[in-house]
Scaffold this motif. Sequence first.
Motif, short mmCIF file in Angstrom:
data_model
loop_
_atom_site.label_atom_id
_atom_site.label_comp_id
_atom_site.label_asym_id
_atom_site.label_seq_id
_atom_site.Cartn_x
_atom_site.Cartn_y
_atom_site.Cartn_z
N MET A 1 0.84 -1.20 0.00
CA MET A 1 0.00 0.00 0.00
C MET A 1 0.87 1.26 0.00
SD MET A 1 -3.29 -0.90 0.44
CE MET A 1 -4.18 -2.37 0.87
N SER A 2 0.44 2.27 -0.75
CA SER A 2 1.14 3.54 -0.65
C SER A 2 0.14 4.62 -0.24
CB SER A 2 1.84 3.88 -1.96
OG SER A 2 1.00 4.62 -2.79
N TYR A 3 0.62 5.52 0.62
CA TYR A 3 -0.28 6.53 1.18
C TYR A 3 0.21 7.94 0.89
CZ TYR A 3 -2.33 2.72 3.90
OH TYR A 3 -2.95 1.57 4.28
N GLU A 34 -5.08 6.14 -0.50
CA GLU A 34 -4.44 4.82 -0.39
C GLU A 34 -4.38 4.23 -1.79
OE1 GLU A 34 -5.39 1.42 2.68
OE2 GLU A 34 -6.56 1.10 0.87
N ASP A 35 -3.19 4.00 -2.28
CA ASP A 35 -2.99 3.59 -3.68
C ASP A 35 -3.73 4.56 -4.60
OD1 ASP A 35 -1.34 1.56 -2.85
OD2 ASP A 35 -2.96 0.10 -2.68
N LYS A 39 -9.14 7.30 0.61
CA LYS A 39 -9.42 6.37 1.72
C LYS A 39 -10.25 7.06 2.79
CE LYS A 39 -8.14 2.83 4.58
NZ LYS A 39 -8.70 1.50 4.44
N ILE A 51 -3.48 5.56 10.08
CA ILE A 51 -2.32 5.11 9.31
C ILE A 51 -1.38 4.26 10.17
CG2 ILE A 51 -0.31 5.83 7.96
CD1 ILE A 51 -1.68 8.36 7.24
N ASP A 53 1.62 2.73 11.78
CA ASP A 53 3.05 2.69 11.49
C ASP A 53 3.37 2.72 10.00
OD1 ASP A 53 3.50 2.59 14.15
OD2 ASP A 53 3.62 0.39 14.25
N GLU A 54 2.34 2.74 9.17
CA GLU A 54 2.59 2.73 7.72
C GLU A 54 3.35 3.99 7.31
OE1 GLU A 54 1.61 0.37 5.60
OE2 GLU A 54 0.19 -0.79 6.82
N GLU A 55 4.14 3.84 6.25
CA GLU A 55 4.83 5.01 5.71
C GLU A 55 3.88 5.80 4.83
OE1 GLU A 55 8.55 4.67 3.72
OE2 GLU A 55 9.30 3.33 5.30
N TYR A 56 4.03 7.10 4.84
CA TYR A 56 3.18 7.91 3.96
C TYR A 56 3.89 9.19 3.58
CZ TYR A 56 2.22 10.64 8.18
OH TYR A 56 2.34 11.41 9.31
#
Length: 406
Positions: A1-3, A34-35, A39, A51, A53-56
């Motif tokens: 996933m990319s944010y 998100e992608d 979102k 979000i 710990d996801e990178e964004y």
Amino acid sequence: MSYILLKNCRELLTVREDAKDLIGLLKNKSLLIEDENIKKIDDYENIIQDIGDEEYREIDCSDKVVMPGYVDSHTHLIFGKSRVDEYVASLTMNSEEVKKTVGRVGLASSIYSTKNATDEELVESSLIKLNRMLESGTTTVEIKSGYGIDKDVELRQLRLLNKVREKTPQTIFSTYLGAHYYDEKMGKEKYIDFMIKEVMPIVKEEKLAQFSDVWIDDGYYTAKEAEKILTAGMDFGMVPSMHTECYSAIGGVKLAVEIDAANAGHLNYLTLDDTKLLANSNVVGILIPGTDFSVKHPRPFNPRPMIEEGMKIAIATNLNPGNWVESMQFAMALACRNHGMTEKEALRAATLGGAQALRIDDKVGSLEEGKIADIQIVNSDSYKNCVYKLAVNEVESIIKNGEVIF
Ligand SMILES: [Zn+2]
């Protein structure tokens, strides 16, 4: 996933269908992509929690306007040469004098130059226009054929549009407009059969067009003839659309409602009865302020009854050699000053309205959770500037399908 997180937008226009203010204006909200999809729209703190710990990637929008990309639902932007000499002559001359001065004019001129252009020229010149349109906020564009009025050039325009589609970030829809006019040598009746039997099967087989279109007006096609062309087009998988009520009212709008056309463009001669018919249908009226301006139309379209009756409306550029308008902002500015639309009406018509006209409003045209992230970030202190600062482009950044293009 990319944010991607658009943080603390000074103004965020959702342009939701049910927005009471028409544009869904929110202040100091954030938007998470998100992608390729939107979102969430919420307060910054809530989104950050989601979000985890996801990178964004974060883009500070605290002094920006964030809004949907424009959907230009009616253009003819693949053509040979410009008609600049004809246009400038028309500034001071009547049509007879223009013809005497420049020779070939109007559709005949565009047919000639399109036929004589190379494939590369047609693709390149289309991409140059599309790129400028992207820079001024347009993320989805409909493009028509119609500069052949034959088999070869019409199909060539559509085939080249498939190449154009691969080379531009924008979403491109193609429309078969063989019925822009007719082959006078062949005669109208034979030309209609020719389109249906000789051209449409190839359009279908090669998947060349999503829409079909007919010019319905005095001197062009009658509603009855258009019905034959558009219903045949439906059999070949093309959604019907039309140019109508531009210089006369001869039944185009009634046909649009009967066959459930996606859209009907121009509408200068729209009657109140037909306005009501449209308001009770799924047909979107496409308004073209640029054309009324550049041809100095004797009867500019009147949006007020359309809006009062609850019609769905879109604003489009109708970019073509007789009306070189690429900018949706310019079209909106004209719609406001020359046709008395409010800035909110214009903005909604240029985004959600355009998406409705192409029947893609489940995907684009507004900023809502689940929709595709087609977004413009405007370096401006108010969305109102898009109809106020004339011919000033404040678009700073475009996100298309969730990807930052610039
Ligand atoms: Zn047009």
